[in-house]
Design a protein around this motif. Structure first.
Motif, PDB file in Angstrom:
ATOM      1  N   ILE A  40       2.794 -42.120  33.319  1.00 11.09           N
ATOM      2  CA  ILE A  40       2.320 -40.821  33.816  1.00 11.09           C
ATOM      3  C   ILE A  40       2.387 -40.850  35.354  1.00 11.09           C
ATOM      4  CG2 ILE A  40       0.285 -39.279  33.867  1.00 11.09           C
ATOM      5  CD1 ILE A  40       0.691 -39.836  31.036  1.00 11.09           C
ATOM      6  N   THR A  41       2.799 -39.756  35.972  1.00 10.43           N
ATOM      7  CA  THR A  41       2.753 -39.752  37.452  1.00 10.43           C
ATOM      8  C   THR A  41       1.345 -39.379  37.904  1.00 10.43           C
ATOM      9  OG1 THR A  41       3.434 -37.432  37.587  1.00 10.43           O
ATOM     10  CG2 THR A  41       5.183 -39.098  37.655  1.00 10.43           C
ATOM     11  N   ALA A  42       0.874 -40.045  38.965  1.00  5.73           N
ATOM     12  CA  ALA A  42      -0.522 -39.891  39.418  1.00  5.73           C
ATOM     13  C   ALA A  42      -0.688 -38.672  40.328  1.00  5.73           C
ATOM     14  CB  ALA A  42      -0.952 -41.158  40.165  1.00  5.73           C
ATOM     15  N   LEU A  72      10.894 -32.145  41.476  1.00  5.90           N
ATOM     16  CA  LEU A  72      11.993 -33.063  41.135  1.00  5.90           C
ATOM     17  C   LEU A  72      12.709 -32.670  39.842  1.00  5.90           C
ATOM     18  CD1 LEU A  72      10.501 -36.577  42.048  1.00  5.90           C
ATOM     19  CD2 LEU A  72      12.018 -35.134  43.402  1.00  5.90           C
ATOM     20  N   ALA A  73      12.326 -31.507  39.283  1.00  7.66           N
ATOM     21  CA  ALA A  73      12.843 -31.133  37.957  1.00  7.66           C
ATOM     22  C   ALA A  73      14.369 -31.010  37.919  1.00  7.66           C
ATOM     23  CB  ALA A  73      12.195 -29.842  37.477  1.00  7.66           C
ATOM     24  N   ASP A  74      14.979 -30.614  39.042  1.00  6.73           N
ATOM     25  CA  ASP A  74      16.444 -30.475  39.042  1.00  6.73           C
ATOM     26  C   ASP A  74      17.154 -31.803  39.306  1.00  6.73           C
ATOM     27  OD1 ASP A  74      16.272 -27.827  38.517  1.00  6.73           O
ATOM     28  OD2 ASP A  74      16.287 -27.222  40.638  1.00  6.73           O
ATOM     29  N   SER A  75      16.447 -32.770  39.839  1.00  6.12           N
ATOM     30  CA  SER A  75      17.081 -34.040  40.207  1.00  6.12           C
ATOM     31  C   SER A  75      16.911 -35.122  39.138  1.00  6.12           C
ATOM     32  CB  SER A  75      16.483 -34.583  41.506  1.00  6.12           C
ATOM     33  OG  SER A  75      16.343 -33.550  42.443  1.00  6.12           O
ATOM     34  N   PHE A  76      15.827 -35.043  38.373  1.00  2.20           N
ATOM     35  CA  PHE A  76      15.557 -36.098  37.390  1.00  2.20           C
ATOM     36  C   PHE A  76      15.163 -35.479  36.049  1.00  2.20           C
ATOM     37  CE2 PHE A  76      14.544 -38.019  41.527  1.00  2.20           C
ATOM     38  CZ  PHE A  76      15.362 -39.136  41.482  1.00  2.20           C
ATOM     39  N   ASP A  77      15.260 -36.294  34.991  1.00  2.00           N
ATOM     40  CA  ASP A  77      14.920 -35.831  33.651  1.00  2.00           C
ATOM     41  C   ASP A  77      13.423 -36.068  33.407  1.00  2.00           C
ATOM     42  OD1 ASP A  77      14.696 -35.238  31.028  1.00  2.00           O
ATOM     43  OD2 ASP A  77      16.072 -36.810  30.301  1.00  2.00           O
ATOM     44  N   LEU A  78      12.643 -35.017  33.605  1.00  2.00           N
ATOM     45  CA  LEU A  78      11.184 -35.168  33.479  1.00  2.00           C
ATOM     46  C   LEU A  78      10.765 -35.512  32.048  1.00  2.00           C
ATOM     47  CD1 LEU A  78       9.689 -32.273  35.663  1.00  2.00           C
ATOM     48  CD2 LEU A  78      10.342 -34.550  36.358  1.00  2.00           C
ATOM     49  N   SER A  79      11.646 -35.205  31.072  1.00  2.00           N
ATOM     50  CA  SER A  79      11.278 -35.480  29.683  1.00  2.00           C
ATOM     51  C   SER A  79      11.212 -36.976  29.383  1.00  2.00           C
ATOM     52  CB  SER A  79      12.261 -34.808  28.721  1.00  2.00           C
ATOM     53  OG  SER A  79      13.485 -35.515  28.704  1.00  2.00           O
ATOM     54  N   LYS A  80      11.638 -37.792  30.348  1.00  2.00           N
ATOM     55  CA  LYS A  80      11.525 -39.256  30.190  1.00  2.00           C
ATOM     56  C   LYS A  80      10.061 -39.705  30.251  1.00  2.00           C
ATOM     57  CE  LYS A  80      15.749 -41.096  30.302  1.00  2.00           C
ATOM     58  NZ  LYS A  80      16.150 -41.930  29.180  1.00  2.00           N
ATOM     59  N   LEU A  81       9.221 -38.885  30.909  1.00  2.00           N
ATOM     60  CA  LEU A  81       7.864 -39.331  31.227  1.00  2.00           C
ATOM     61  C   LEU A  81       6.852 -39.000  30.128  1.00  2.00           C
ATOM     62  CD1 LEU A  81       7.812 -38.094  34.942  1.00  2.00           C
ATOM     63  CD2 LEU A  81       8.289 -40.406  34.101  1.00  2.00           C
ATOM     64  N   VAL A 126       8.167 -44.294  47.557  1.00  2.00           N
ATOM     65  CA  VAL A 126       9.067 -45.369  47.998  1.00  2.00           C
ATOM     66  C   VAL A 126      10.376 -45.346  47.208  1.00  2.00           C
ATOM     67  CG1 VAL A 126       9.239 -47.860  48.426  1.00  2.00           C
ATOM     68  CG2 VAL A 126       6.998 -46.745  48.512  1.00  2.00           C
ATOM     69  N   LYS A 127      10.263 -45.253  45.876  1.00  2.00           N
ATOM     70  CA  LYS A 127      11.459 -45.189  45.030  1.00  2.00           C
ATOM     71  C   LYS A 127      11.249 -44.095  43.986  1.00  2.00           C
ATOM     72  CE  LYS A 127      10.330 -49.920  43.879  1.00  2.00           C
ATOM     73  NZ  LYS A 127      10.637 -51.163  43.260  1.00  2.00           N
ATOM     74  N   PRO A 128      11.530 -42.849  44.362  1.00  2.00           N
ATOM     75  CA  PRO A 128      11.226 -41.725  43.459  1.00  2.00           C
ATOM     76  C   PRO A 128      11.967 -41.766  42.133  1.00  2.00           C
ATOM     77  CG  PRO A 128      12.374 -40.966  45.455  1.00  2.00           C
ATOM     78  CD  PRO A 128      12.067 -42.411  45.656  1.00  2.00           C
ATOM     79  N   GLU A 129      13.066 -42.497  42.055  1.00  2.00           N
ATOM     80  CA  GLU A 129      13.843 -42.530  40.806  1.00  2.00           C
ATOM     81  C   GLU A 129      13.256 -43.522  39.789  1.00  2.00           C
ATOM     82  OE1 GLU A 129      14.666 -43.775  43.718  1.00  2.00           O
ATOM     83  OE2 GLU A 129      15.037 -45.877  43.281  1.00  2.00           O
ATOM     84  N   LYS A 130      12.452 -44.465  40.306  1.00  2.00           N
ATOM     85  CA  LYS A 130      12.038 -45.598  39.479  1.00  2.00           C
ATOM     86  C   LYS A 130      11.150 -45.211  38.289  1.00  2.00           C
ATOM     87  CE  LYS A 130      11.007 -50.079  38.760  1.00  2.00           C
ATOM     88  NZ  LYS A 130      11.943 -51.043  38.214  1.00  2.00           N
ATOM     89  N   VAL A 131      10.250 -44.253  38.495  1.00  2.00           N
ATOM     90  CA  VAL A 131       9.319 -43.916  37.422  1.00  2.00           C
ATOM     91  C   VAL A 131      10.065 -43.465  36.153  1.00  2.00           C
ATOM     92  CG1 VAL A 131       8.932 -41.475  38.089  1.00  2.00           C
ATOM     93  CG2 VAL A 131       7.116 -42.748  36.969  1.00  2.00           C
ATOM     94  N   PHE A 132      11.255 -42.895  36.345  1.00  2.00           N
ATOM     95  CA  PHE A 132      12.017 -42.376  35.204  1.00  2.00           C
ATOM     96  C   PHE A 132      12.684 -43.484  34.383  1.00  2.00           C
ATOM     97  CE2 PHE A 132      11.708 -39.126  38.420  1.00  2.00           C
ATOM     98  CZ  PHE A 132      11.155 -38.092  37.689  1.00  2.00           C
TER      99      PHE A 132
END
Ligand SMILES: Cc1cc2nc3c(=O)[nH]c(=O)nc-3n(C[C@H](O)[C@H](O)[C@H](O)COP(=O)(O)O)c2cc1C
Length: 301
Positions: free
Chosen positions: A16-18, A28-37, A269-275
């Protein structure tokens, strides 16, 4: 395989993002797949719009970030009118974080959200170190805390989490209040009060003198708090927050009993990592030939 159920609410995975580290939730919805979270928690919402504290209100130290943002947000009216319509179209579970200056404000905020939105989970922020009123203050006195929690619980049957300030010594009494008030989970923990000094300027690094420390430095302390709480309340769900920068950190919290794990400072720091963390967790479990349920609380006896 990674699903987590809290009462009747299912999370796709424990990641979960804090609050406060993922903007309004949709940027970030256009840059990453939020459904991963497993879920996202937009910035804490207050009744009125807040400008936050004066700048500078962020300082990087060798061991973590100190912030004194002060709950800057557009207020509940704007959230319901402008932000929520966008959030509700996202392919991810939304958890709303709220904070009030008085007990009445918390109750009013929650009533509005229950009436105007389909949000299933609410994180009650009782732990902001950066505001004069509300925030941490409500968690200082267990009687006041209990009164607040009971009044909030009365508003809705939807899932309620209480996000407490970090406290190595008195945490068990506070969590007991959360458990006995009928909440569904406790979030451990927010940032740790901290300060920093700019030697060239011979001044504090933050305009407000102090703020809350987050990032890798706090992981071992928050991990300790989660462990102690799980030992005292083995059946009560904990959502962990503090210093996660890798899948190993996620696993650390799960091994001491966390159901869900929030990711904060790492997003700057690494916005892509959570995905990638959910897949990394699946790989870890596969390698260990264990299910999520089997490793949750593995170290708690
Ligand atoms: C810049 C910043 C803003 C934050 N804003 C909020 C907030 O609005 N509400 C809240 O409950 N926590 C807030 N937090 C705390 C985080 O949600 C998280 O609990 C804390 O930073 C510890 O996790 P971390 O080490 O992974 O960042 C904020 C943290 C940071 C760094």
């Amino acid at each position: 395989m990674l699903k987590v159920k809290l009462r009747d609410v299912e999370f796709k995975n424990p990641i979960i993002t804090a609050a406060g580290t993922f903007g309004k939730g949709y940027e970030l919805a256009d840059s990453f797949d939020l459904s991963k979270l497993g879920g996202i928690i937009p910035k804490t919402i207050t009744l009125k719009k807040r400008a936050g504290n004066p700048f500078p209100r962020l300082v990087e130290t060798p061991c973590g970030l100190i912030n004194s943002i002060g709950l800057e947000n557009d207020g509940i009216e704007s959230f319901v009118k402008n932000t929520y319509p966008v959030l509700k179209r996202l392919p991810v579970k939304i958890i709303a974080s709220i904070s009030g200056e008085t007990i009445e404000e918390y109750v009013e905020l929650l009533k509005i959200l229950v009436l105007e939105t389909d949000i299933e989970v609410f994180e009650i922020n009782l732990s902001c170190p950066n505001v004069e009123k509300g925030g941490e203050e409500f968690s200082q006195d267990v009687e006041v805390l209990t009164d607040l929690l009971l009044k909030i619980r009365d508003v809705t049957e939807r899932l309620l989490w209480a996000k407490l300030p970090p406290d190595v010594y008195g945490i068990i009494d506070r969590v007991r209040a959360v458990v006995s008030s009928g909440f569904d989970a406790v979030v451990l923990s927010n940032t740790y009060r901290a300060t920093y000094v700019d030697v060239d300027k011979m001044s504090y690094s933050l305009a407000k003198e102090h703020g809350g420390l987050s990032g890798p430095a706090i992981l071992p302390v928050s991990l300790y708090i989660v462990k102690e709480v799980k030992k005292a309340f083995p059946d009560f769900p904990v959502v962990a927050s503090g210093g996660v920068f890798s899948v190993e950190d996620v696993v650390r919290y799960i091994l001491v009993g966390a159901h869900l794990v929030e990711i904060g400072t790492m997003n700057f720091v690494k916005p892509e990592k959570v995905f990638t963390l959910p897949d990394e967790l699946a790989t870890y479990l596969h390698r260990k030939k264990k299910s999520l349920g089997e490793i949750r609380g593995y170290l708690i006896s």
